[in-house]
Design a protein around this motif. Structure first.
Motif, PDB file in Angstrom:
ATOM      1  N   VAL A  84      -4.106   3.910  -7.783  1.00 43.74           N
ATOM      2  CA  VAL A  84      -3.482   3.508  -5.897  1.00 43.74           C
ATOM      3  C   VAL A  84      -3.643   1.923  -5.889  1.00 43.74           C
ATOM      4  O   VAL A  84      -4.694   1.221  -6.276  1.00 43.74           O
ATOM      5  N   TYR A  85      -2.161   1.917  -5.195  1.00 42.22           N
ATOM      6  CA  TYR A  85      -2.416   0.234  -4.548  1.00 42.22           C
ATOM      7  C   TYR A  85      -2.391   0.594  -3.316  1.00 42.22           C
ATOM      8  O   TYR A  85      -1.586   0.872  -2.807  1.00 42.22           O
ATOM      9  N   THR A  86      -3.373  -0.269  -2.901  1.00 36.55           N
ATOM     10  CA  THR A  86      -3.170  -0.875  -1.419  1.00 36.55           C
ATOM     11  C   THR A  86      -3.165  -2.573  -1.216  1.00 36.55           C
ATOM     12  O   THR A  86      -3.877  -2.926  -1.611  1.00 36.55           O
ATOM     13  N   GLU A  87      -2.399  -2.577   0.487  1.00 35.16           N
ATOM     14  CA  GLU A  87      -1.729  -3.801   0.744  1.00 35.16           C
ATOM     15  C   GLU A  87      -1.949  -3.993   1.985  1.00 35.16           C
ATOM     16  O   GLU A  87      -2.022  -3.639   2.772  1.00 35.16           O
TER      17      GLU A  87
ATOM     18  N   LEU B 190      -5.732  -3.231  -6.135  1.00 37.65           N
ATOM     19  CA  LEU B 190      -5.327  -2.289  -7.653  1.00 37.65           C
ATOM     20  C   LEU B 190      -6.789  -1.053  -6.996  1.00 37.65           C
ATOM     21  O   LEU B 190      -8.263  -1.403  -8.018  1.00 37.65           O
ATOM     22  N   ILE B 191      -6.621   0.562  -7.082  1.00 37.77           N
ATOM     23  CA  ILE B 191      -7.954   1.524  -6.904  1.00 37.77           C
ATOM     24  C   ILE B 191      -8.037   2.242  -8.693  1.00 37.77           C
ATOM     25  O   ILE B 191      -6.872   3.365  -9.191  1.00 37.77           O
TER      26      ILE B 191
ATOM     27  N   GLU C   7      -8.219  10.207  -6.205  1.00 38.42           N
ATOM     28  CA  GLU C   7      -8.199  11.292  -5.392  1.00 38.42           C
ATOM     29  C   GLU C   7      -8.608  11.814  -3.970  1.00 38.42           C
ATOM     30  O   GLU C   7      -7.470  12.248  -2.672  1.00 38.42           O
ATOM     31  N   GLN C   8      -9.127  11.396  -3.152  1.00 32.67           N
ATOM     32  CA  GLN C   8      -8.864  11.056  -2.136  1.00 32.67           C
ATOM     33  C   GLN C   8      -7.886  10.735  -0.926  1.00 32.67           C
ATOM     34  O   GLN C   8      -7.543  10.828  -0.161  1.00 32.67           O
ATOM     35  N   CYS C   9      -7.317   9.055  -2.024  1.00 33.22           N
ATOM     36  CA  CYS C   9      -5.749   8.173  -1.598  1.00 33.22           C
ATOM     37  C   CYS C   9      -5.308   9.410  -1.535  1.00 33.22           C
ATOM     38  O   CYS C   9      -3.982   9.809  -0.176  1.00 33.22           O
TER      39      CYS C   9
END
Length: 276
Positions: free
Chosen positions: A225-228, A235-236, A243-245
């Motif tokens: 997962v990538y969040t910005e 980067l997760i 899984e949560q995302c």
């Protein structure tokens, strides 16, 4: 179609890193699988470094130096090979984007880069970097447009985008730019180059994600997962957080309008931006 990477080790730092990794591995009489076992990854992962299809990682390079007895050789080459046209905090995610099987994006405010028009991208860049030179702005816009090449590749990832209604209502670049942008998204959806859904304001009490999120899955590696946020990104790869995302994204997908209704709303709002 995306351009093939330069694999000449004497002109491309990443290719040189890969050739040196292969040389050191073969000198140690180890297979890709054996090296992978020692650094806790797959043989495919090692192969991607050697073939210059994946951007080298500093922590991984440290482990490889230890396994192959190469001092800090690969770590030094890694720093050289990690040059990128995009912001450093996004560079690793940009590489994974090209390798992904699916890309599921949630956009709370701005149109995802893979769906942006050049005019919209330029408006965002000028707003985000008001004191940048025109050359710098154009370089960043080109980098954004280059990323869209992944959608034109025959082996392209499947793109699924959920746009919060605020994305449609934020007039970035002015009315005509927004009209062009929304019609472009609708065209991408109707041509099935992307699946697009809109999460209306009324559904935000059922599903809400505060920041931009991109969930990427792969044929031969776990999802990431990538969040910005403003000027930063993360980067997760922790399985529990990924899984949560994914669950949050699935909930937003369920609460959003259907793809057909979403395209109709996009075209309707685009007409609202029409200049008389």
């Amino acid at each position: 179609m995306t351009e093939p990477r330069n694999t000449d080790p004497y002109t491309d730092p990443r290719a040189f890193y890969g050739s040196e990794l292969r040389r050191l591995r073969e000198a140690a009489r180890l297979s890709q699988e054996q090296v992978g076992e020692r650094v806790f990854c797959s043989a495919t992962y090692i192969g991607q470094f050697e073939n210059a299809t994946r951007r080298p990682q500093l922590e991984m390079s440290k482990q490889l130096d230890e396994v192959l007895g190469s001092g800090e050789h690969l770590q030094r080459l890694c720093r050289l090979a990690r040059t990128s046209k995009v912001a450093d905090y996004f560079a690793d995610a940009a590489e994974l984007e090209r390798l992904a099987k699916t890309i599921c994006e949630y956009a709370p405010v701005l149109v995802p880069v893979l769906l942006q028009t050049e005019t919209y991208a330029r408006a965002i860049t000028r707003t985000a970097t008001p004191f940048a030179s025109q050359d710098s702005v154009e370089e960043r816009v080109r980098a954004r447009m280059d990323r869209q090449g992944v959608l034109g590749d025959p082996t392209r990832p499947v793109l699924w985008a959920i746009l919060q209604e605020a994305v449609l209502r934020t007039p970035m670049g002015g009315p005509e730019a927004m009209r062009e942008q929304l019609l472009h998204i609708a065209e991408q959806g109707r041509s099935r180059r992307a699946v697009v859904q809109v999460l209306p304001f009324a559904a935000m009490n059922e599903a809400f994600i505060a920041s931009m999120v991109s969930v990427m899955t792969f044929d031969d590696a776990p999802a990431v997962v990538y969040t910005e946020g403003a000027g930063s990104g993360q980067l997760i790869d922790d399985p529990a957080l990924v899984e949560q995302c994914q669950r949050s994204y699935d909930l937003a997908r369920a609460a959003a309008l259907s793809p057909r209704a979403s395209l109709e709303l996009l075209e309707s709002v685009a007409e609202d931006y029409r200049i008389p």
